[in-house]
Design a protein around this motif. Structure first.
Motif, PDB file in Angstrom:
ATOM      1  N   UNK A  77     -60.810 -35.230 -57.912  1.00 27.11           N
ATOM      2  CA  UNK A  77     -60.127 -36.500 -58.588  1.00 27.11           C
ATOM      3  C   UNK A  77     -61.541 -37.356 -59.007  1.00 27.11           C
ATOM      4  N   UNK A  78     -61.141 -37.956 -60.480  1.00 27.96           N
ATOM      5  CA  UNK A  78     -62.162 -38.623 -61.018  1.00 27.96           C
ATOM      6  C   UNK A  78     -62.027 -39.972 -60.584  1.00 27.96           C
ATOM      7  N   UNK A 115     -53.046 -20.178 -52.807  1.00 26.59           N
ATOM      8  CA  UNK A 115     -53.292 -20.969 -51.576  1.00 26.59           C
ATOM      9  C   UNK A 115     -53.983 -22.296 -52.240  1.00 26.59           C
ATOM     10  N   UNK A 116     -53.726 -23.595 -51.759  1.00 26.23           N
ATOM     11  CA  UNK A 116     -54.642 -24.713 -51.862  1.00 26.23           C
ATOM     12  C   UNK A 116     -55.343 -25.224 -50.651  1.00 26.23           C
ATOM     13  N   UNK A 117     -56.497 -25.780 -50.796  1.00 23.54           N
ATOM     14  CA  UNK A 117     -57.140 -26.238 -49.405  1.00 23.54           C
ATOM     15  C   UNK A 117     -57.923 -27.540 -50.012  1.00 23.54           C
ATOM     16  N   UNK A 118     -58.079 -28.141 -49.018  1.00 23.27           N
ATOM     17  CA  UNK A 118     -59.048 -29.210 -48.990  1.00 23.27           C
ATOM     18  C   UNK A 118     -60.285 -29.232 -48.846  1.00 23.27           C
ATOM     19  N   UNK A 119     -61.456 -29.150 -49.720  1.00 19.99           N
ATOM     20  CA  UNK A 119     -62.694 -28.668 -49.785  1.00 19.99           C
ATOM     21  C   UNK A 119     -63.562 -29.582 -49.186  1.00 19.99           C
ATOM     22  N   UNK A 120     -63.036 -31.133 -49.322  1.00 14.22           N
ATOM     23  CA  UNK A 120     -63.735 -31.980 -48.726  1.00 14.22           C
ATOM     24  C   UNK A 120     -63.717 -33.190 -49.528  1.00 14.22           C
ATOM     25  N   UNK A 121     -63.601 -34.536 -49.056  1.00 13.94           N
ATOM     26  CA  UNK A 121     -63.566 -35.746 -49.641  1.00 13.94           C
ATOM     27  C   UNK A 121     -62.327 -35.757 -50.631  1.00 13.94           C
ATOM     28  N   UNK A 122     -62.691 -35.744 -51.918  1.00  9.97           N
ATOM     29  CA  UNK A 122     -61.607 -35.884 -52.830  1.00  9.97           C
ATOM     30  C   UNK A 122     -61.802 -34.487 -53.680  1.00  9.97           C
ATOM     31  N   UNK A 123     -62.288 -33.423 -53.039  1.00 12.39           N
ATOM     32  CA  UNK A 123     -62.497 -31.997 -53.718  1.00 12.39           C
ATOM     33  C   UNK A 123     -61.351 -31.087 -53.140  1.00 12.39           C
ATOM     34  N   UNK A 124     -60.691 -30.513 -54.047  1.00 15.76           N
ATOM     35  CA  UNK A 124     -59.660 -29.422 -53.535  1.00 15.76           C
ATOM     36  C   UNK A 124     -60.060 -27.992 -54.226  1.00 15.76           C
ATOM     37  N   UNK A 125     -59.646 -26.859 -53.539  1.00 17.48           N
ATOM     38  CA  UNK A 125     -59.782 -25.678 -54.186  1.00 17.48           C
ATOM     39  C   UNK A 125     -58.579 -24.897 -53.873  1.00 17.48           C
ATOM     40  N   UNK A 126     -58.376 -24.026 -55.055  1.00 20.03           N
ATOM     41  CA  UNK A 126     -57.178 -23.207 -55.138  1.00 20.03           C
ATOM     42  C   UNK A 126     -57.550 -21.717 -55.532  1.00 20.03           C
ATOM     43  N   UNK A 127     -57.028 -21.042 -54.670  1.00 17.52           N
ATOM     44  CA  UNK A 127     -57.076 -19.486 -54.612  1.00 17.52           C
ATOM     45  C   UNK A 127     -56.023 -18.830 -55.444  1.00 17.52           C
ATOM     46  N   UNK A 128     -56.205 -17.990 -56.364  1.00 26.72           N
ATOM     47  CA  UNK A 128     -55.206 -17.306 -57.377  1.00 26.72           C
ATOM     48  C   UNK A 128     -55.500 -15.713 -57.147  1.00 26.72           C
ATOM     49  N   UNK A 129     -55.006 -15.114 -56.088  1.00 29.74           N
ATOM     50  CA  UNK A 129     -55.167 -13.568 -56.061  1.00 29.74           C
ATOM     51  C   UNK A 129     -54.367 -12.891 -57.345  1.00 29.74           C
TER      52      UNK A 129
END
Length: 609
Positions: free
Chosen positions: A482-483, A519-533
Motif C-alpha cells: 500500500x503506497x 491464494x492471498x496472504x499478509x506478508x507483513x505490515x502493509x505488504x501482501x502476497x498473492x499465489x497464482x498456480x
C-alpha cells in the motif's frame, strides 16, 4: 520470617551493569536475616561463556558465600510467565538447608569414571535430600554416563537439565559453576538438611499413535533406519513432512516415543540428513522399539492441573520449572498456560532447556525431552494450602494448523495399513475434530485481514513450486504494498490504518478465483502476497492490474483513495521459493521507485509468459 522457609529473589537482567544494583535487596536481606546457605541459579539465555564468567564473578564478589550454578537456556520463566528478558538470576536463601556444589570435567571415554566419582560423592552425603545436576555434553556420551551412575539411596530425588547447543545457532553449550565455565562435564548441587523437603512432578501430554516400529540402525544421537528403511521415511510416509530448514518446527508436534531402561521417553528429531538419518538430541539405542506420538494441548493442560494439585498438597515455598524448548515452540504464544498455574501455589521460576533430568523411584536418572519437570521446595513442616483457584476463562490454544493437517494424513495412511488401530483412530478423530474447530482457521490466518498468515502462504508456495516441477507448469506470484501507508497511520491513526488494511485485503480477495487455487496472504505490515498456480505472466499482469485499479477506485473510510504498487514474477518451478521471493521483491521495489501505483514485472526466464 516465621519458622524455616525458602526465600527467593528473582532478578531479571538486561545487561551486566544491572547485576550489582539488583543484588542490593539480597545483600540487605542476608545482613539482617538468619540463613544457613545461599544458592544462585543463573539462566543465561544466549550470553556467551565470557559473559557467564563475569556474572559468576560479580555474584561471588558481591555475595562471597554464595554458591553459583548456571546454564545457557532457550528462554526463562519469571513468576510463572515467559520472561520478557533473556537472562534471569534466581537467588534462593535457606534458613536451615546447606548446599554442596560439585563439579566434574569429562570427555569421550571417561563417562564411567565421571559417573563413579559422582556416585561416590552422593554416597558420602547420606543426609542428602535432593540432587540437582546440569550437564554440558559436547564432548562425551551423556547416556553412557547416566547408565553408570549408581548410588545407595535409590529414593534420592534427582532433577536438572542437559545442554547440547542444537537449538542455538553459532553458539557453544556450557555450564557455570561459581567462577568456572565447564564446556564438557557436569555440575551438581546436593541439598543437605533434615528440614529440607522436595517434590517432583512431570508433565508430558503427547499421545502414542500407530503400531510399534524398531530402530534397526542407530548410533550416537542419530537414527539411520527404522524398520530397515531410512528413518525419515516414517515422517514422509505418515505425515508428509518435507526435508526443510525448519524440519524441527514441523516434527515437534510428532516426537518419537521410546524407552530408556524401561522408562518411557520422548525424542524430537531436530534435523534430517541427506541419507534419511534423523538427528536427535538424545540417544535412541539400536534395536529400540518406538512409535510416533502427537501433541495434544488439552491433554497437556489437564496434566498440568493434576500436577498442580499434587504440588498443592506438598505445600511448596518455591517452585522451579525445567521446561523443554520444544514445548515452548509447540505452544507458541500460549506457553504461559502451562507455566502460570504453578505460580498460584508459590513463587515460580525456571527455564527452557534441551533435556530434562528426573530420577525414577528405583534410582535411575533419565534424560527426557518434550516434558515439563516441576520441582517444589520447602523447609520445615507441611502446611495446609487452600484449593488451587481454577481459571474461569476459556483455554486458548496457539499452534500450527499444519499439525492438524498432518494428523489427518496420518489417519488416512494408517487406516489403510492397520486393522488393529481402530480404537486409537477413533480417539485421534475425536481430538482432531475438537482441535480443528478451535485451531485450524486461527492458526493459518492473519487475525486482522483474515488472509493467510505469512507461514501459511509460504507453505502453500513451497507446495505449489513442487507441483509446478512435477507437472511442468508455470506459477506466478504478486507482491503488493500500500503506497504511503505510514502517512495513513500518522494522519488518521492506527484504527483507520487497520480499516485500510482490512478493506484492501477484501478488495484483493474479490479479484481472485479460489476455484483455480488463487491464494492471498499478509506478508507483513502493509505488504501482501498473492499465489497464482498454473498462471503465466501475461495473465498474472492482467490480474495485478485489476487489483490495482480496484483498490485505486475504492474510497476508504476517512483515508480517501489509496493506491498499490505491485511486483509480478513467474517461475516454472526450477528454483526455490527464496529466489522467487527475492525477484518479486525486486519487482515491487522497481514499482515503488518508478513512481508507485503501477505494476512492474521481473522475469526469471524470457521464455516464461
Amino acid at each position: 520470617m516465621g519458622g524455616d522457609s525458602v526465600r527467593q529473589f528473582l532478578l531479571m537482567v538486561n545487561d551486566l551493569t544491572e547485576i550489582k544494583e539488583k543484588l542490593k535487596p539480597v545483600r540487605e536481606y542476608l545482613e539482617t536475616e538468619k540463613h544457613s546457605d545461599v544458592l544462585a541459579h543463573v539462566f543465561l539465555g544466549d550470553w556467551d561463556s565470557e559473559h557467564a564468567r563475569t556474572v559468576g564473578n560479580v555474584l561471588l564478589d558481591e555475595l562471597p558465600n554464595i554458591k553459583v550454578m548456571g546454564t545457557v537456556s532457550s528462554g526463562e520463566v519469571y513468576e510463572g510467565n515467559l520472561a520478557p528478558t533473556n537472562y534471569l538470576i534466581v537467588v534462593s536463601v535457606f534458613e536451615s538447608t546447606t548446599i554442596e556444589l560439585l563439579t566434574y570435567h569429562t570427555e569421550q571415554g571417561a563417562e564411567a569414571s565421571c559417573a563413579d566419582l559422582l556416585s561416590a560423592d552422593i554416597d558420602s552425603h547420606p543426609d542428602a535430600k535432593a540432587l540437582e545436576m546440569y550437564a554440558s555434553v559436547l564432548n562425551f556420551n551423556f547416556q553412557t554416563l547416566l547408565e553408570h551412575i549408581r548410588y545407595e539411596n535409590k529414593t534420592l530425588p534427582v532433577f536438572g537439565s542437559v545442554v547440547m547447543g542444537v537449538t542455538k545457532e553459532n553458539s557453544t553449550a556450557f555450564i557455570l559453576a561459581g567462577r568456572e565455565i565447564i564446556l564438557s562435564g557436569v555440575i551438581a548441587v546436593l541439598y543437605l538438611g533434615e528440614d529440607f523437603h522436595i517434590h517432583l512432578e512431570q508433565v508430558f501430554g503427547w499421545k502414542p499413535m500407530g503400531l510399534e516400529m524398531k530402530a534397526t540402525k542407530a548410533h550416537d544421537r542419530s537414527v539411520q533406519e527404522i524398520n530397515d528403511k531410512p528413518a525419515y521415511d516414517v515422517y514422509k510416509h505418515y505425515l508428509k513432512i518435507p526435508k526443510m530448514e525448519n524440519f524441527l518446527t514441523l516434527t515437534l508436534g510428532f516426537p518419537i516415543i521410546t524407552k530408556d531402561r524401561g522408562v518411557e521417553v520422548l525424542r524430537v528429531p531436530h534435523g534430517c540428513d541427506d541419507d534419511g538419518a534423523l538427528r536427535l538430541s538424545a540417544d535412541i539405542p539400536e534395536g529400540s522399539t518406538l512409535r510416533l506420538s502427537y501433541g495434544n494441548l488439552s491433554e497437556i493442560y489437564n496434566e498440568v492441573s493434576e500436577k498442580q494439585e499434587s504440588l498443592r498438597q506438598f505445600a511448596p515455598q518455591a517452585i522451579f520449572l525445567f521446561d523443554c524448548a520444544a514445548r515452548k515452540m509447540f505452544w507458541q504464544m500460549g506457553i504461559d498456560q502451562e507455566l502460570f498455574p504453578f505460580q498460584r501455589l508459590a513463587p515460580t521460576c525456571g527455564f527452557f532447556c534441551e533435556g530434562e533430568l528426573k530420577s525414577t523411584e528405583d534410582g535411575l536418572i533419565v534424560n527426557h525431552q518434550c516434558s515439563l519437570v516441576a520441582v517444589g521446595m520447602r523447609e520445615g513442616p507441611e502446611v495446609e494450602m487452600p484449593p488451587a483457584r481454577k481459571r474461569m476463562e476459556e483455554l486458548k490454544f496457539f499452534t500450527d494448523s499444519s499439525i492438524m493437517k498432518r494428523m489427518g494424513t496420518f489417519i488416512q495412511m494408517t487406516t489403510m495399513e492397520l486393522e488393529e488401530a481402530n480404537r486409537q483412530l477413533v480417539e485421534l478423530n475425536r481430538d482432531l475434530n475438537l482441535a480443528n474447530a478451535k485451531l485450524s482457521y486461527m492458526a493459518m490466518t492473519d487475525g486482522l485481514t483474515q488472509l493467510f498468515n505469512r507461514r501459511e502462504i509460504e507453505q502453500r508456495i513451497h507446495q505449489a513450486l513442487e507441483d509446478a516441477r512435477d507437472e511442468r507448469s508455470v506459477l506466478s506470484i504478486l507482491m503488493l504494498d500500500i503506497d504511503f501507508f505510514k502517512k495513513v497511520n500518522d494522519t488518521y491513526g492506527h484504527a483507520v490504518g487497520d480499516i485500510v488494511l482490512k478493506d484492501t485485503a477484501d478488495l484483493i480477495r474479490s479479484c481472485l478465483d479460489e476455484g483455480r487455487g488463487h491464494a492471498a496472504g499478509r506478508w507483513g505490515g502493509e505488504e501482501f502476497l498473492v499465489l497464482l498456480p498454473n498462471t503465466g505472466l501475461a495473465e498474472a499482469m492482467q490480474l495485478a492490474e485489476k487489483i490495482r485499479t480496484t483498490v485505486e477506485s475504492h474510497e476508504f473510510h476517512q483515508a480517501g483513495h489509496r493506491t498499490l504498487s505491485l511486483g509480478v514474477t513467474a517461475t516454472d518451478g526450477a528454483e526455490d521459493e527464496k529466489q522467487l521471493f527475492i525477484r518479486a521483491d525486486e519487482a515491487l521495489y522497481r514499482a515503488k521507485e518508478g513512481g508507485r501505483n503501477q505494476v512492474v514485472v521481473v522475469r526469471e526466464n524470457p521464455q516464461i509468459e
